[in-house]
Design an enzyme around this catalytic site. Structure first.
Site, mmCIF file in Angstrom:
data_model
loop_
_atom_site.group_PDB
_atom_site.id
_atom_site.type_symbol
_atom_site.label_atom_id
_atom_site.label_comp_id
_atom_site.label_asym_id
_atom_site.label_seq_id
_atom_site.Cartn_x
_atom_site.Cartn_y
_atom_site.Cartn_z
ATOM 1 N N GLU A 1 0.832 -1.206 0.000
ATOM 2 C CA GLU A 1 0.000 0.000 0.000
ATOM 3 C C GLU A 1 0.865 1.255 0.000
ATOM 4 O OE1 GLU A 1 -0.791 1.673 4.061
ATOM 5 O OE2 GLU A 1 -2.682 0.644 3.652
ATOM 6 N N ASP B 1 -5.233 -3.015 -2.848
ATOM 7 C CA ASP B 1 -5.106 -1.564 -2.986
ATOM 8 C C ASP B 1 -3.719 -1.154 -3.462
ATOM 9 O OD1 ASP B 1 -4.026 -2.328 -0.532
ATOM 10 O OD2 ASP B 1 -4.814 -0.605 0.571
#
Length: 411
Positions: free
Chosen positions: A86, A151
């Site tokens: 991330e 993500d």
């Protein structure tokens, strides 16, 4: 070692970058002179970069050091964590979007791509292993260190598309080819092929997993990314993922958050009737609440309206804006760090974390009626010292400031 910042003058002001997306006509911005906003953004970018961006783990390699501020690292990571996927995606986004004022950005970005190459997930060489630790090794199986987190890969693919736009792909690294390979791997390993929803990682969509397969995470709802992937690749399946994401949002809003528009950290039962996850489903008691994952949702969805004019994005975020303004009395310092989907707060909750405040600023930009609210958020964000936040809060603050100042880019 930290990257040098000598090439960035503290007095330099941004012009609108060549890759900045033209926002929708009725978008609003903080009501301070554009040059002032840009100087404030550049100042914080310099502070963020000197704190978190570092070279290491091999010649010409770089990453975002999540412990660069010497504060604890959370999120289920292994002890002695240096970075997570991330963070890598966030860093690549920041570098390419600030390239017009950072002459080191191109070399630094390439160093992040090389690091990405060095730490592939078990499922694909084009996805990033989630967690690395001191010594530059992937974290162990006990924390799923070689699995992916969706993500991070979504942001990496988007940043690679932007890199192709700003630097072209004729140099050492073929950004366009890298982006295509990462997008294809996301579709193959991080999108559930029947329901066409974003999974929470490659590990959750393996054939032998059933418990997490029909789960999604609201912080992964990067709908403007999905649209950009469809346009860049010509692969219509990305539109199916986009439509499925908005359908999930609508279902949860209608049944669980009609008064607030909030999303929970995790949404389950996507093969039947989508609902918030139960407590301790995966990460903790707040798994079914608007908490540290879902706090990114207003920023992500608002961008789809600001840059693409998506009406479903505005319909999703309008009630969130109305609720948060009413619940705080238009005082962003009163924004709590976790909410029930009904807007309730936890006992002894924290307030004024940039991980929650700054994304609401991007959400405010979608409607001129929010001007005073946006101005208050911007003032609060600018006033918060880097030392008062950790990697997560400071990084979401930086990315939200890029968006609020008008410098968010589309491929």
């Amino acid at each position: 070692m930290r990257t040098p910042l000598a090439s960035m003058s503290a007095l330099a002001l941004l012009t609108v970058p060549t890759i900045a997306a033209p926002y929708i006509a009725n978008a609003i911005f903080p009501n301070v002179p554009a040059a002032t906003r840009d100087a404030q953004l550049l100042d914080f970018y310099q502070q963020w970069k000197s704190t978190y961006f570092t070279y290491g783990c091999g010649e010409g390699r770089a990453y975002v050091d999540v412990g660069g501020d010497d504060k604890p690292v959370y999120g289920g990571t292994e002890a002695h964590t240096i970075t997570v996927s991330e963070a890598h995606g966030y860093g690549m986004l920041a570098l390419v979007m600030m390239a017009d004022v950072d002459s080191d950005a191109h070399a630094d970005f390439d160093a992040m791509v090389r690091y990405f190459h060095d730490h592939p997930s078990l499922s694909s060489p084009h996805l990033l292993a989630w967690n690395q630790v001191e010594g530059c090794a992937d974290a162990g199986d006990d924390v799923g260190g070689t699995n992916t987190a969706t993500d991070g890969d979504l942001d990496i693919a988007y940043a690679l598309l932007l890199a192709d736009k700003v630097w072209g792909s004729a140099g050492e690294l073929d950004y366009a080819a890298e982006a295509r390979a990462t997008m294809d791997a996301i579709m193959a390993y991080e999108v559930e092929p029947v329901g066409m929803h974003l999974g929470i990682g490659d590990w959750a969509l393996r054939p032998d997993d059933t418990y997490f397969r029909n789960t999604t995470r609201s912080s992964d709802f990067m709908t403007s990314h999905l649209r950009a992937f469809a346009e860049a690749s010509g692969q219509v399946d990305w539109y199916s993922v986009l439509d499925r994401t908005y359908a999930i949002i609508d279902a949860v809003r209608a049944s669980h958050a009609a008064g607030t528009g909030l999303m929970p950290d995790f949404i389950v039962d996507l093969d039947t009737v989508p609902r918030p996850a139960d407590a301790v489903f995966l990460e903790g008691e707040a798994d079914g609440m608007y908490s540290w994952n879902a706090g990114r949702y207003p920023w992500r969805i608002a961008l789809d309206y600001l840059t693409f004019g998506e009406a479903r994005a505005k319909a999703a975020i309008d009630p969130v804006n109305a609720w948060i303004r009413a619940s705080t009395g238009d005082d962003p310092t009163k924004i709590a760090d976790t909410y029930g989907l009904d807007g309730s707060t936890l006992p002894n909750h924290g307030e004024n974390s940039m991980a929650f405040v700054a994304p609401f600023g991007v959400a405010a930009m979608i409607d001129p009626a929010n001007q005073a609210w946006l101005d208050a958020i911007w003032a609060d964000v600018v006033d918060k010292p880097v030392a008062d936040e950790d990697y997560f809060g400071n990084t979401l603050k930086l990315l939200s400031m890029i968006a609020m100042s008008g410098h968010w880019a589309s491929p």
